[in-house]
Design a protein around this motif. Structure first.
Motif, short mmCIF file in Angstrom:
data_model
loop_
_atom_site.label_atom_id
_atom_site.label_comp_id
_atom_site.label_asym_id
_atom_site.label_seq_id
_atom_site.Cartn_x
_atom_site.Cartn_y
_atom_site.Cartn_z
N LEU A 84 -9.69 7.21 3.24
CA LEU A 84 -8.81 6.07 3.04
C LEU A 84 -8.28 5.99 1.61
O LEU A 84 -7.23 5.38 1.37
N ASP A 85 -9.00 6.59 0.67
CA ASP A 85 -8.47 6.65 -0.70
C ASP A 85 -7.17 7.45 -0.76
O ASP A 85 -6.28 7.14 -1.57
N TYR A 86 -7.06 8.49 0.09
CA TYR A 86 -5.82 9.26 0.14
C TYR A 86 -4.79 8.62 1.08
O TYR A 86 -3.59 8.71 0.84
N TYR A 87 -5.29 7.98 2.14
CA TYR A 87 -4.36 7.38 3.09
C TYR A 87 -3.58 6.23 2.49
O TYR A 87 -2.41 6.00 2.85
N VAL A 88 -4.19 5.50 1.56
CA VAL A 88 -3.51 4.35 0.98
C VAL A 88 -2.32 4.76 0.12
O VAL A 88 -1.46 3.93 -0.21
N VAL A 89 -2.21 6.05 -0.22
CA VAL A 89 -1.06 6.54 -0.99
C VAL A 89 0.23 6.39 -0.19
O VAL A 89 1.33 6.29 -0.77
N LEU A 90 0.13 6.33 1.14
CA LEU A 90 1.33 6.14 1.97
C LEU A 90 1.97 4.78 1.75
O LEU A 90 3.07 4.54 2.25
N GLY A 91 1.31 3.91 1.02
CA GLY A 91 1.90 2.62 0.70
C GLY A 91 2.33 2.49 -0.75
O GLY A 91 2.91 1.46 -1.11
N GLN A 92 2.06 3.50 -1.56
CA GLN A 92 2.48 3.44 -2.96
C GLN A 92 3.97 3.75 -3.06
O GLN A 92 4.48 4.64 -2.39
N ARG A 93 4.65 3.02 -3.94
CA ARG A 93 6.10 3.08 -3.99
C ARG A 93 6.62 4.42 -4.48
O ARG A 93 7.60 4.94 -3.94
N GLY A 94 6.00 4.99 -5.50
CA GLY A 94 6.52 6.23 -6.07
C GLY A 94 6.47 7.41 -5.12
O GLY A 94 7.51 8.02 -4.80
N PRO A 95 5.28 7.81 -4.62
CA PRO A 95 5.23 8.98 -3.72
C PRO A 95 6.01 8.80 -2.44
O PRO A 95 6.71 9.72 -1.99
N THR A 96 5.93 7.63 -1.82
CA THR A 96 6.65 7.43 -0.56
C THR A 96 8.16 7.43 -0.77
O THR A 96 8.91 7.97 0.06
N ALA A 97 8.62 6.84 -1.87
CA ALA A 97 10.06 6.83 -2.13
C ALA A 97 10.59 8.24 -2.34
O ALA A 97 11.69 8.58 -1.89
N VAL A 98 9.82 9.09 -3.01
CA VAL A 98 10.26 10.48 -3.23
C VAL A 98 10.33 11.24 -1.92
O VAL A 98 11.30 11.97 -1.65
N MET A 99 9.32 11.09 -1.07
CA MET A 99 9.31 11.82 0.21
C MET A 99 10.46 11.37 1.12
O MET A 99 11.18 12.19 1.68
N VAL A 100 10.62 10.07 1.25
CA VAL A 100 11.67 9.56 2.14
C VAL A 100 13.05 9.86 1.56
O VAL A 100 13.99 10.19 2.29
N ALA A 101 13.20 9.78 0.22
CA ALA A 101 14.49 10.09 -0.39
C ALA A 101 14.86 11.56 -0.21
O ALA A 101 16.05 11.89 -0.05
N ALA A 102 13.88 12.45 -0.23
CA ALA A 102 14.17 13.87 0.00
C ALA A 102 14.70 14.09 1.43
O ALA A 102 15.68 14.82 1.64
N TRP A 103 14.09 13.46 2.40
CA TRP A 103 14.55 13.60 3.78
C TRP A 103 15.94 12.98 3.97
O TRP A 103 16.83 13.59 4.58
#
Length: 337
Positions: A84-103
């Motif tokens: 869950l320490d890694y799963y909660v990264v799916l809610g952090q703004r920086g990493p998720t914004a980069v992944m979705v912006a790339a797609w």
């Protein structure tokens, strides 16, 4: 054999979809603010205000927050803590914004439109403004910094109400469903984003970084942004037109600059001589830079005459100078003594 054929057909379909389309697809519809969406927006807004009122008045929801906090889920199930320490990264703004912006950037390039990227930017801007203002305005402390048991911990300088991880997960992954090109893809992506955001919110409760009411308000805040996006579609279209117009102007300016050649140095033309120029000659000054430092040419003084009008320099006949002992040609020479 049948399995291999089905797999080959599916791969062909995938690679065919990966090819860049020649123009913007016409079948992609822009969501409108329908009556159904207005009803959902109003219901979600009422739920949002009810959660805020329940926390401000220290109702049963606050007591439930304290019970969950004393239960300490991270101590009850420590074996899933690392995951869950890694799963909660799916809610952090920086990493998720980069992944979705790339797609979405790849989709923008393939479909010749900036709408996916501009919609993502608008949703994140709305998220930062609304959720940030609510966090700073209510100032609630988190479970790790609670001071009085049973209190709502409001107005003490905190910044966890609503949950930013939960709201960001709802908006970032929900924007994929909002921009889906087919109803089937929209349904599947909506279910996937709902499960992802639900898991992120419960993970923050498990880790003890948020109250349960923070997560509920975060879900409502993210859903309000997704439901309100059709109101901003005209602004997104105008922004896209402005960007494309600026690109066309820059390309036109660059093309004009490349088409204009360098201006060569034109030679000085020689004026033809006329009768007036022969009568009134004009002295011309040589150009030192063009002649490479050659000495200037001085013209003889006096009027310029044609060659036929000039007088001969020597008399007709022999050009040898006259001599006293020399007889003219044709006369008989006397005998010598």
């Amino acid at each position: 054999m049948r399995t291999e054929r089905n797999l080959t057909r599916r791969l062909d379909r995938v690679f065919a979809r990966l090819d860049r389309e020649p123009e913007r697809p016409a079948h992609i519809d822009v969501p409108r603010m329908s009556r159904h969406r207005v009803v959902l927006f109003s219901s979600t807004l009422a739920f949002y205000l009810a959660i805020v009122w329940a926390v401000i008045t220290t109702s049963w929801l606050v007591r439930l927050d304290w019970r969950v906090m004393f239960f300490r889920p991270y101590q009850q199930w420590p074996e899933i803590h690392a995951f869950l320490d890694y799963y909660v990264v799916l809610g952090q703004r920086g990493p998720t914004a980069v992944m979705v912006a790339a797609w979405l950037g790849w989709r923008s390039w393939r479909q010749h439109t900036l709408r996916p990227l501009l919609t993502l930017a608008a949703s994140l801007l709305l998220l930062n403004i609304t959720v940030g203002a609510a966090k700073l305005g209510m100032g609630r402390l988190g479970p790790h910094y609670a001071t009085v048991i049973g209190s709502n911990e409001m107005g003490l300088g905190g910044d966890i109400f609503p949950s930013g991880h939960t709201a960001n997960a709802v908006v970032t992954w929900g924007i994929l469903a909002y921009l889906a090109s087919t109803p089937r893809a929209r349904r599947w992506l909506s279910a996937l984003s709902a499960v992802t955001s639900l898991g992120v919110g419960l993970t923050t409760v498990y880790l003890g970084t948020h109250w349960l009411s923070d997560v509920l308000l975060g879900w409502a805040a993210g859903l309000l942004i997704l439901l309100a996006l059709p109101w901003f579609e005209p602004l997104i279209s105008r922004a896209e037109d402005a960007v494309f117009a600026l690109r066309d102007r820059l390309r036109a300016r660059r093309g004009r600059t490349a088409a204009v050649p360098a201006t060569p140095v034109a030679p000085v033309p020689l004026r033809p001589q006329t009768a007036q120029s022969e009568a009134h000659p004009v002295a011309c000054e040589p150009v030192a830079s063009a002649r490479g430092g050659r000495a200037p040419i001085h013209l003889a003084p006096g009027p310029h005459t044609a060659r036929s009008e000039r007088t001969p320099v020597t008399p007709a006949g022999s050009r040898r100078p006259a001599h006293a002992d020399r007889l003219p040609r044709g006369s008989s020479q006397p005998a010598r003594p």
